[in-house]
Write a protein that holds these residues in place. Structure first.
Motif, PDB file in Angstrom:
ATOM      1  N   PHE A  56     -25.753 -20.061  54.840  1.00  0.00           N
ATOM      2  CA  PHE A  56     -25.447 -18.648  54.628  1.00  0.00           C
ATOM      3  C   PHE A  56     -26.679 -17.757  54.666  1.00  0.00           C
ATOM      4  O   PHE A  56     -26.553 -16.532  54.681  1.00  0.00           O
ATOM      5  CB  PHE A  56     -24.722 -18.456  53.290  1.00  0.00           C
ATOM      6  N   GLY A  57     -27.851 -18.343  54.622  1.00  0.00           N
ATOM      7  CA  GLY A  57     -29.068 -17.563  54.785  1.00  0.00           C
ATOM      8  C   GLY A  57     -29.599 -16.933  53.512  1.00  0.00           C
ATOM      9  O   GLY A  57     -29.325 -17.374  52.397  1.00  0.00           O
ATOM     10  N   LEU A  58     -30.366 -15.847  53.702  1.00  0.00           N
ATOM     11  CA  LEU A  58     -31.045 -15.174  52.598  1.00  0.00           C
ATOM     12  C   LEU A  58     -30.113 -14.730  51.467  1.00  0.00           C
ATOM     13  O   LEU A  58     -30.493 -14.844  50.287  1.00  0.00           O
ATOM     14  CB  LEU A  58     -31.833 -13.978  53.134  1.00  0.00           C
ATOM     15  N   PRO A  59     -28.899 -14.197  51.747  1.00  0.00           N
ATOM     16  CA  PRO A  59     -28.028 -13.803  50.634  1.00  0.00           C
ATOM     17  C   PRO A  59     -27.741 -14.935  49.660  1.00  0.00           C
ATOM     18  O   PRO A  59     -27.657 -14.712  48.450  1.00  0.00           O
ATOM     19  CB  PRO A  59     -26.745 -13.344  51.349  1.00  0.00           C
ATOM     20  N   ALA A  60     -27.595 -16.143  50.178  1.00  0.00           N
ATOM     21  CA  ALA A  60     -27.343 -17.291  49.301  1.00  0.00           C
ATOM     22  C   ALA A  60     -28.554 -17.576  48.417  1.00  0.00           C
ATOM     23  O   ALA A  60     -28.411 -17.868  47.224  1.00  0.00           O
ATOM     24  CB  ALA A  60     -27.004 -18.524  50.131  1.00  0.00           C
ATOM     25  N   LEU A  61     -29.750 -17.484  48.982  1.00  0.00           N
ATOM     26  CA  LEU A  61     -30.968 -17.703  48.204  1.00  0.00           C
ATOM     27  C   LEU A  61     -31.097 -16.657  47.095  1.00  0.00           C
ATOM     28  O   LEU A  61     -31.459 -16.985  45.948  1.00  0.00           O
ATOM     29  CB  LEU A  61     -32.186 -17.650  49.126  1.00  0.00           C
ATOM     30  N   ILE A  62     -30.788 -15.405  47.418  1.00  0.00           N
ATOM     31  CA  ILE A  62     -30.870 -14.335  46.417  1.00  0.00           C
ATOM     32  C   ILE A  62     -29.854 -14.574  45.297  1.00  0.00           C
ATOM     33  O   ILE A  62     -30.167 -14.416  44.106  1.00  0.00           O
ATOM     34  CB  ILE A  62     -30.637 -12.966  47.085  1.00  0.00           C
ATOM     35  N   THR A  63     -28.640 -14.967  45.664  1.00  0.00           N
ATOM     36  CA  THR A  63     -27.605 -15.225  44.664  1.00  0.00           C
ATOM     37  C   THR A  63     -28.021 -16.338  43.717  1.00  0.00           C
ATOM     38  O   THR A  63     -27.866 -16.229  42.489  1.00  0.00           O
ATOM     39  CB  THR A  63     -26.273 -15.584  45.347  1.00  0.00           C
ATOM     40  N   ILE A  64     -28.561 -17.422  44.257  1.00  0.00           N
ATOM     41  CA  ILE A  64     -28.999 -18.540  43.414  1.00  0.00           C
ATOM     42  C   ILE A  64     -30.148 -18.117  42.507  1.00  0.00           C
ATOM     43  O   ILE A  64     -30.148 -18.405  41.300  1.00  0.00           O
ATOM     44  CB  ILE A  64     -29.423 -19.734  44.294  1.00  0.00           C
ATOM     45  N   ALA A  65     -31.126 -17.420  43.075  1.00  0.00           N
ATOM     46  CA  ALA A  65     -32.290 -17.006  42.292  1.00  0.00           C
ATOM     47  C   ALA A  65     -31.894 -16.051  41.165  1.00  0.00           C
ATOM     48  O   ALA A  65     -32.327 -16.214  40.013  1.00  0.00           O
ATOM     49  CB  ALA A  65     -33.326 -16.356  43.205  1.00  0.00           C
ATOM     50  N   VAL A  66     -31.071 -15.065  41.483  1.00  0.00           N
ATOM     51  CA  VAL A  66     -30.650 -14.090  40.464  1.00  0.00           C
ATOM     52  C   VAL A  66     -29.852 -14.773  39.360  1.00  0.00           C
ATOM     53  O   VAL A  66     -30.037 -14.498  38.167  1.00  0.00           O
ATOM     54  CB  VAL A  66     -29.815 -12.960  41.111  1.00  0.00           C
ATOM     55  N   SER A  67     -28.974 -15.684  39.743  1.00  0.00           N
ATOM     56  CA  SER A  67     -28.135 -16.365  38.756  1.00  0.00           C
ATOM     57  C   SER A  67     -28.974 -17.223  37.810  1.00  0.00           C
ATOM     58  O   SER A  67     -28.790 -17.181  36.586  1.00  0.00           O
ATOM     59  CB  SER A  67     -27.087 -17.226  39.468  1.00  0.00           C
TER      60      SER A  67
END
Length: 330
Positions: free
Chosen positions: A46-57
């Motif tokens: 899924f790319g960068l959005p998935a990385l951001i979601t994991i990091a923020v969570s």
């Protein structure tokens, strides 16, 4: 109870008397390790959005735990890995492109409300990650059911819907048409080349992570096998009469969040019954509710709610399946 050979004094101490090299941090960080392959695949797919979601969570979950323990003047235990597990599992249950502030709110609810209002680690009644997801689903249903497009996925043909959504709205024939054939559908479900929540796509990586936890002895195989098997059996028996033909057991076992729920949520050692018999009852009940929601409910998926509902009856299950004391009658 032990005897001091030098003084011949008898020392009586409370149970348990079992010693082990396992610890909470070791178990929690191993769970993080088991989830990591599926999470990394989600980032790749899924790319960068998935990385951001994991990091923020993860950052929100760990930060919330730190602030609460500081406010309560309790020892800070963010290094035990439990808050990180909650944040990671929550992210795995979310759409990759969900707004970051929603992810942060879900992580806050999971830690602050589901975990620490109950007394902290070991006292929570419900699985914290699924409580966070349920709150987000109730608050922002559109955002929670909007899936990102991916050039590797054949599901983009129907407005980036998930396979379960296609099945619910258009039927099994349309689902097969989108993927080209039944074998291609199974391949996409097994490898993870399909739309869905960040961590529910790759069945093989979730399976490998679950098998690792079983090998380490942190979870029992009966829970995921009984839950997944119940869904497969019931959809095979009753799916044909549910309309739009939903009775493909292999599809229903690999679709949606069943694998991540069965291996990583239903096996939560805090919220699952203590005995093996109780855990089997818990898993079969969760599988039954999942199937009921999928076949008859308004939502295409029911894993989250099935596990939370079974969390409610865990104390009751423990009460009625607990072993009889030695010398006592049931």
């Amino acid at each position: 109870m032990s005897v001091n050979l030098e003084t011949n004094m008898l020392t009586v101490s409370p149970s348990p008397h079992i010693r082990t090299e396992e610890s909470i941090p070791k178990i929690m960080w191993n769970v993080n390790l088991a989830v990591a392959p599926a999470a990394l695949f989600g980032i790749f797919y899924f790319g960068l959005p998935a990385l951001i979601t994991i990091a923020v969570s993860i950052i929100s979950a760990v930060g919330t735990e730190y602030l609460i323990q500081k406010w309560q003047k309790k020892p800070v235990t963010i290094n035990d890995g439990s808050a990180c597990v909650t944040g990671l599992l929550l992210a795995m249950c979310l759409p990759p492109q969900i707004p970051f502030y929603m992810t942060a709110i879900g992580a806050f609810v999971a830690i602050a409300i589901s975990k620490h209002t109950m007394g902290g680690l070991g006292f929570n009644i419900f699985n914290p990650a699924h409580i966070g997801r349920a709150i987000l689903m109730a608050s922002w249903p559109v955002a929670m059911t909007t899936w990102s497009a991916n050039s590797l996925s054949k599901v983009d043909a129907l407005t980036t819907a998930t396979p379960l959504n296609i099945l619910k709205q258009h039927g099994y024939d349309q689902l097969i048409q989108v993927f080209g054939s039944q074998s291609e559908l199974y391949k996409a479900l097994f490898l993870g080349t399909r739309n869905g929540s960040l961590g529910e796509t790759s069945t093989i990586l979730l399976l490998l992570g679950g098998l690792y936890l079983i090998y380490k002895g942190y979870i029992k195989w009966q829970v995921p096998v009984c839950m997944i098997g119940t869904v497969g059996l019931l959809t095979w028996i009753f799916g044909g009469s549910a309309g739009l033909f939903t009775g493909d057991p292999l599809f229903n076992m690999m679709a949606g969040g069943l694998f991540i729920g069965a291996f990583f949520m239903a096996t939560d050692m805090v919220t699952v019954p203590i005995t093996t018999k109780g855990q089997i009852i818990f898993a079969v009940g969760a599988g039954f509710i999942t199937t009921l929601i999928r076949l008859k409910g308004g939502y295409p998926e029911g894993v989250c709610y099935s596990i939370l509902l079974m969390n409610c009856v865990t104390p009751l299950i423990d009460r009625y399946v607990r072993p009889v004391r030695f010398g006592a009658r049931r």
